[in-house]
Write a protein that holds these residues in place. Structure first.
Motif, PDB file in Angstrom:
ATOM      1  N   VAL A 236       0.846  -1.195   0.000  1.00 19.65           N
ATOM      2  CA  VAL A 236       0.000   0.000   0.000  1.00 19.65           C
ATOM      3  C   VAL A 236       0.882   1.246   0.000  1.00 19.65           C
ATOM      4  O   VAL A 236       1.889   1.296   0.708  1.00 19.65           O
ATOM      5  CB  VAL A 236      -0.923   0.034   1.252  1.00 19.65           C
ATOM      6  CG1 VAL A 236      -1.783   1.286   1.277  1.00 19.65           C
ATOM      7  CG2 VAL A 236      -1.812  -1.215   1.312  1.00 19.65           C
ATOM      8  N   VAL A 237       0.495   2.246  -0.795  1.00 19.87           N
ATOM      9  CA  VAL A 237       1.192   3.537  -0.832  1.00 19.87           C
ATOM     10  C   VAL A 237       0.229   4.607  -0.338  1.00 19.87           C
ATOM     11  O   VAL A 237      -0.929   4.644  -0.755  1.00 19.87           O
ATOM     12  CB  VAL A 237       1.625   3.889  -2.282  1.00 19.87           C
ATOM     13  CG1 VAL A 237       2.093   5.333  -2.387  1.00 19.87           C
ATOM     14  CG2 VAL A 237       2.696   2.935  -2.774  1.00 19.87           C
TER      15      VAL A 237
ATOM     16  N   ILE B  65      -5.373   3.540   9.832  1.00 19.35           N
ATOM     17  CA  ILE B  65      -4.826   2.175   9.914  1.00 19.35           C
ATOM     18  C   ILE B  65      -5.877   1.184   9.412  1.00 19.35           C
ATOM     19  O   ILE B  65      -5.580   0.285   8.627  1.00 19.35           O
ATOM     20  CB  ILE B  65      -4.373   1.833  11.355  1.00 19.35           C
ATOM     21  CG1 ILE B  65      -3.105   2.629  11.684  1.00 19.35           C
ATOM     22  CG2 ILE B  65      -4.136   0.337  11.523  1.00 19.35           C
ATOM     23  CD1 ILE B  65      -2.696   2.606  13.137  1.00 19.35           C
ATOM     24  N   HIS B  66      -7.134   1.402   9.825  1.00 20.64           N
ATOM     25  CA  HIS B  66      -8.238   0.543   9.374  1.00 20.64           C
ATOM     26  C   HIS B  66      -8.378   0.619   7.849  1.00 20.64           C
ATOM     27  O   HIS B  66      -8.581  -0.395   7.175  1.00 20.64           O
ATOM     28  CB  HIS B  66      -9.541   0.958  10.070  1.00 20.64           C
ATOM     29  CG  HIS B  66     -10.747   0.298   9.508  1.00 20.64           C
ATOM     30  ND1 HIS B  66     -11.033  -1.030   9.728  1.00 20.64           N
ATOM     31  CD2 HIS B  66     -11.736   0.775   8.715  1.00 20.64           C
ATOM     32  CE1 HIS B  66     -12.152  -1.343   9.075  1.00 20.64           C
ATOM     33  NE2 HIS B  66     -12.596  -0.263   8.458  1.00 20.64           N
ATOM     34  N   VAL B  67      -8.260   1.828   7.282  1.00 19.78           N
ATOM     35  CA  VAL B  67      -8.369   2.014   5.827  1.00 19.78           C
ATOM     36  C   VAL B  67      -7.228   1.268   5.129  1.00 19.78           C
ATOM     37  O   VAL B  67      -7.456   0.546   4.158  1.00 19.78           O
ATOM     38  CB  VAL B  67      -8.366   3.516   5.436  1.00 19.78           C
ATOM     39  CG1 VAL B  67      -8.266   3.689   3.927  1.00 19.78           C
ATOM     40  CG2 VAL B  67      -9.618   4.204   5.963  1.00 19.78           C
ATOM     41  N   VAL B  68      -5.995   1.413   5.641  1.00 17.94           N
ATOM     42  CA  VAL B  68      -4.844   0.727   5.044  1.00 17.94           C
ATOM     43  C   VAL B  68      -5.098  -0.784   5.041  1.00 17.94           C
ATOM     44  O   VAL B  68      -4.902  -1.454   4.021  1.00 17.94           O
ATOM     45  CB  VAL B  68      -3.530   1.059   5.792  1.00 17.94           C
ATOM     46  CG1 VAL B  68      -2.387   0.156   5.335  1.00 17.94           C
ATOM     47  CG2 VAL B  68      -3.162   2.533   5.594  1.00 17.94           C
ATOM     48  N   GLU B  69      -5.571  -1.323   6.162  1.00 15.06           N
ATOM     49  CA  GLU B  69      -5.832  -2.766   6.256  1.00 15.06           C
ATOM     50  C   GLU B  69      -6.949  -3.187   5.303  1.00 15.06           C
ATOM     51  O   GLU B  69      -6.869  -4.227   4.655  1.00 15.06           O
ATOM     52  CB  GLU B  69      -6.160  -3.164   7.700  1.00 15.06           C
ATOM     53  CG  GLU B  69      -4.930  -3.085   8.593  1.00 15.06           C
ATOM     54  CD  GLU B  69      -5.224  -3.239  10.079  1.00 15.06           C
ATOM     55  OE1 GLU B  69      -6.415  -3.112  10.479  1.00 15.06           O
ATOM     56  OE2 GLU B  69      -4.278  -3.468  10.838  1.00 15.06           O
TER      57      GLU B  69
ATOM     58  N   ASP C  64      -6.732  -5.659   2.032  1.00 16.21           N
ATOM     59  CA  ASP C  64      -7.628  -6.819   1.890  1.00 16.21           C
ATOM     60  C   ASP C  64      -8.476  -6.772   0.621  1.00 16.21           C
ATOM     61  O   ASP C  64      -9.314  -7.637   0.405  1.00 16.21           O
ATOM     62  CB  ASP C  64      -8.561  -6.935   3.102  1.00 16.21           C
ATOM     63  CG  ASP C  64      -7.819  -7.388   4.351  1.00 16.21           C
ATOM     64  OD1 ASP C  64      -6.740  -7.990   4.215  1.00 16.21           O
ATOM     65  OD2 ASP C  64      -8.325  -7.129   5.461  1.00 16.21           O
ATOM     66  N   GLY C  65      -8.308  -5.726  -0.177  1.00 21.09           N
ATOM     67  CA  GLY C  65      -9.025  -5.681  -1.447  1.00 21.09           C
ATOM     68  C   GLY C  65     -10.240  -4.775  -1.483  1.00 21.09           C
ATOM     69  O   GLY C  65     -10.949  -4.722  -2.481  1.00 21.09           O
TER      70      GLY C  65
END
Length: 177
Positions: A26-27, A88-92, A96-97
């Motif tokens: 992720v960037v 952090i939730h958004v990155v995860e 996850d797609g």
């Protein structure tokens, strides 16, 4: 899941070369970069490696930049005032797609789509250039409204009584359109 920062860049050009060399999952991309801006950098990274997920993290919420970012292949669009835990939730989620839009941005998208739909129904004979824009299904509009209200994919799934995968698929479809 552990998040690890594996690289940082000051300019768009540097960001492109670091992303292509290090192949992060992720960037986080700023739009206001010196040299090549974040939209162009996103486009170039996605052209070379579509597996790299890109989150636009910016203070800009003007409509043109939102559409340009999504068209360039961004997987998410967040405003910089996002809470760190939420980011952090958004990155995860992106990892996850899923796809994700800041609620403020989702409302811009919703207003634009609603206006396009209204124009279409009132002027269906006109050969307006907006008719080239893909239309959302009723279900996708429902999902978009829930996004605007700040619901997560899990909350959308619960409210619409569908699986989390179905909710993610709807959000991805909206962003692709």
């Amino acid at each position: 899941e552990q998040l690890e920062v594996i690289g940082e860049a000051e300019t768009g050009e540097e960001g492109i070369s670091i992303a292509l060399a290090l192949k992060p999952d992720v960037v986080l991309m700023d739009l206001g970069l010196p040299g090549i801006n974040g939209i162009e950098a996103t486009n170039k990274i996605k052209e070379q490696n579509d597996n790299i997920k890109i989150i636009i993290l910016t203070s800009h919420n003007n409509e043109e930049e939102v559409w340009a970012s999504l068209s360039a292949g961004a997987n998410a669009y967040c405003l910089k005032d996002i809470e760190p835990d939420r980011l952090i939730h958004v990155v995860e989620s992106i990892y996850d797609g899923a796809a994700w839009l800041d609620p403020a941005i989702a409302s811009i998208v919703l207003n634009n789509i609603t206006n396009q739909t209204l124009k279409k129904t009132t002027h269906y004979h006109s050969s307006d250039s907006s008719s080239d824009k893909p239309q959302l299904t009723e279900r996708e509009l429902e999902v978009l409204k829930l996004l605007v209200d700040g619901n997560s994919n899990a909350e959308i799934a619960k409210k619409l009584v569908v699986s989390i995968h179905t909710a993610k698929a709807h959000v991805c479809s909206i962003l692709q359109k």
